[in-house]
Enzyme design. Structure first.
Site, PDB file in Angstrom:
ATOM      1  N   ASN A 156      -5.937  12.142  37.290  1.00  0.00           N
ATOM      2  CA  ASN A 156      -5.322  11.503  36.121  1.00  0.00           C
ATOM      3  C   ASN A 156      -5.758  12.295  34.895  1.00  0.00           C
ATOM      4  O   ASN A 156      -6.905  12.205  34.463  1.00  0.00           O
ATOM      5  CB  ASN A 156      -5.809  10.045  36.043  1.00  0.00           C
ATOM      6  N   LYS A 177      -4.809  11.981  31.875  1.00  0.00           N
ATOM      7  CA  LYS A 177      -4.807  11.194  30.629  1.00  0.00           C
ATOM      8  C   LYS A 177      -4.106  11.973  29.503  1.00  0.00           C
ATOM      9  O   LYS A 177      -3.187  12.738  29.787  1.00  0.00           O
ATOM     10  CB  LYS A 177      -6.235  10.799  30.247  1.00  0.00           C
ATOM     11  N   HIS A 194      -3.967   1.155  35.009  1.00  0.00           N
ATOM     12  CA  HIS A 194      -5.219   1.838  34.666  1.00  0.00           C
ATOM     13  C   HIS A 194      -5.982   1.011  33.620  1.00  0.00           C
ATOM     14  O   HIS A 194      -5.381   0.395  32.738  1.00  0.00           O
ATOM     15  CB  HIS A 194      -4.927   3.243  34.131  1.00  0.00           C
ATOM     16  N   GLU A 221      -7.508   1.785  31.037  1.00  0.00           N
ATOM     17  CA  GLU A 221      -7.222   2.115  29.628  1.00  0.00           C
ATOM     18  C   GLU A 221      -5.909   1.473  29.173  1.00  0.00           C
ATOM     19  O   GLU A 221      -5.779   1.050  28.024  1.00  0.00           O
ATOM     20  CB  GLU A 221      -7.216   3.639  29.444  1.00  0.00           C
ATOM     21  N   GLU A 224     -11.317   0.958  40.518  1.00  0.00           N
ATOM     22  CA  GLU A 224     -12.009   1.693  39.462  1.00  0.00           C
ATOM     23  C   GLU A 224     -12.857   0.727  38.639  1.00  0.00           C
ATOM     24  O   GLU A 224     -12.339   0.086  37.704  1.00  0.00           O
ATOM     25  CB  GLU A 224     -10.991   2.382  38.548  1.00  0.00           C
ATOM     26  N   GLY A 248     -15.294   7.409  33.041  1.00  0.00           N
ATOM     27  CA  GLY A 248     -15.580   8.286  31.914  1.00  0.00           C
ATOM     28  C   GLY A 248     -16.975   8.111  31.335  1.00  0.00           C
ATOM     29  O   GLY A 248     -17.271   8.601  30.259  1.00  0.00           O
ATOM     30  N   SER A 258     -15.998   8.403  37.501  1.00  0.00           N
ATOM     31  CA  SER A 258     -16.978   9.494  37.433  1.00  0.00           C
ATOM     32  C   SER A 258     -17.217  10.192  38.774  1.00  0.00           C
ATOM     33  O   SER A 258     -18.345  10.570  39.078  1.00  0.00           O
ATOM     34  CB  SER A 258     -18.284   8.992  36.825  1.00  0.00           C
TER      35      SER A 258
HETATM   36  C1  PEP Z   1      -9.937   7.482  35.577  1.00  0.00           C
HETATM   37  O1  PEP Z   1      -9.674   7.489  34.383  1.00  0.00           O
HETATM   38  O2  PEP Z   1      -9.121   7.022  36.396  1.00  0.00           O
HETATM   39  C2  PEP Z   1     -11.240   7.989  35.995  1.00  0.00           C
HETATM   40  C3  PEP Z   1     -11.670   7.696  37.187  1.00  0.00           C
HETATM   41  O3  PEP Z   1     -11.924   8.734  35.067  1.00  0.00           O
HETATM   42  P1  PEP Z   1     -13.331   9.517  35.276  1.00  0.00           P
HETATM   43  O4  PEP Z   1     -13.226  10.225  36.617  1.00  0.00           O
HETATM   44  O5  PEP Z   1     -13.412  10.449  34.134  1.00  0.00           O
HETATM   45  O6  PEP Z   1     -14.379   8.469  35.305  1.00  0.00           O
END
Ligand code: PEP
Length: 249
Positions: free
Chosen positions: A9, A11, A94, A96, A166, A172, A212
């Site tokens: 992703n 973003k 997601h 966000e 997630e 992040g 992460s």
């Molecule tokens: C995401 O935004 O779906 C995600 C998992 O981000 P990150 O790997 O940066 O934590």
């Protein structure tokens, strides 16, 4: 055997030139893998990504879509528009989108229904906030996110659903769920689906972990029996890191 997937992703990152550079690096470095590999660049670069990956096994997904087909929805993109440029997979829910743009389960249900009616694949994201975990409400929160959006689907629609657990506190932040925490939640998700939908669907649905994931921790997380791959944010923006994660499957 469930489909294993590594999805990136991107973003709101990478302009057109940067998108083309990253895609050509990924296409050149993609190993022979049993995992399906998906990337989700920004809307404005989706059409060029589809063209750039024409000869590659890497698939392209959108990061969001609207539930209506067309009309007075300024700034929005429809399923038909995505399909028209060759994108048949969309990330929905997601964290966000939920926390910054206020998307709730009722809206996500409409989006998921539209995507499935259009025969698109959906990467459906969900997961608890830090406070939910601290107060030991994480299982309850996850079960309710699944129930509110997915448990009314017809059994045959599940073949188009990819789940992405997630935990918001791990996105992040550099903070990762331990492989044991990921496995515990993925097993809970499968059991919840087995009870509410069918055991066969629970067994066959792909459940990705996101939060992460990095080259250094991917193998341990992916080695867990109910983890079928990852949804990767930050580490999907560098070809060497993303390919190392693909190689961890
Ligand atoms: C995401 O935004 O779906 C995600 C998992 O981000 P990150 O790997 O940066 O934590």
């Amino acid at each position: 055997m469930r489909t294993q997937i590594v999805a990136g992703n991107w973003k709101m990152n990478k302009n057109l030139a940067e998108t083309e550079t990253l895609l050509s690096e990924l296409a050149a470095k993609l190993p022979d893998t049993k995992a399906e590999v998906i990337v989700a660049p920004t809307f404005v670069n989706l059409a060029s990504a589809v063209k750039a990956l024409d000869a590659s096994d890497i698939q392209v997904a959108a990061q969001n879509m609207h539930f209506e087909s067309n009309g007075a929805f300024t700034g929005e993109i429809s399923a038909d528009m995505l399909l028209n440029i060759g994108v048949d997979t969309v990330i929905l829910g997601h964290s966000e989108r939920r926390s910054i743009f206020g998307e709730d389960d009722a809206l996500l249900l409409k989006k998921v229904e539209t995507a499935l009616a259009k025969n698109m694949k959906v990467i459906f994201c969900f997961g608890e906030e830090l406070e939910d975990r601290k107060t030991e409400k994480h299982f309850e929160v996850v079960a309710s996110q699944l129930k509110n959006v997915l448990f009314g689907l017809a059994p045959e629609q599940w073949s188009k659903i990819i789940l992405a657990y997630e935990p918001v506190w791990a996105i992040g932040t550099g903070e990762t769920a331990s492989p044991e925490q990921a496995q515990e939640m993925h097993a809970f998700i499968r059991k919840t689906i087995a009870d509410a939908v069918t055991p066969t669907i629970a067994e066959n649905v792909t459940i990705l972990y996101g939060g992460s994931v990095k080259p250094a921790n991917a193998k341990d997380i992916f080695s867990k029996p109910d983890v079928d791959g990852g949804l990767i944010g930050g580490a999907s923006l560098k070809s060497d890191d993303f390919i190392a994660i693909v190689n961890a499957i």
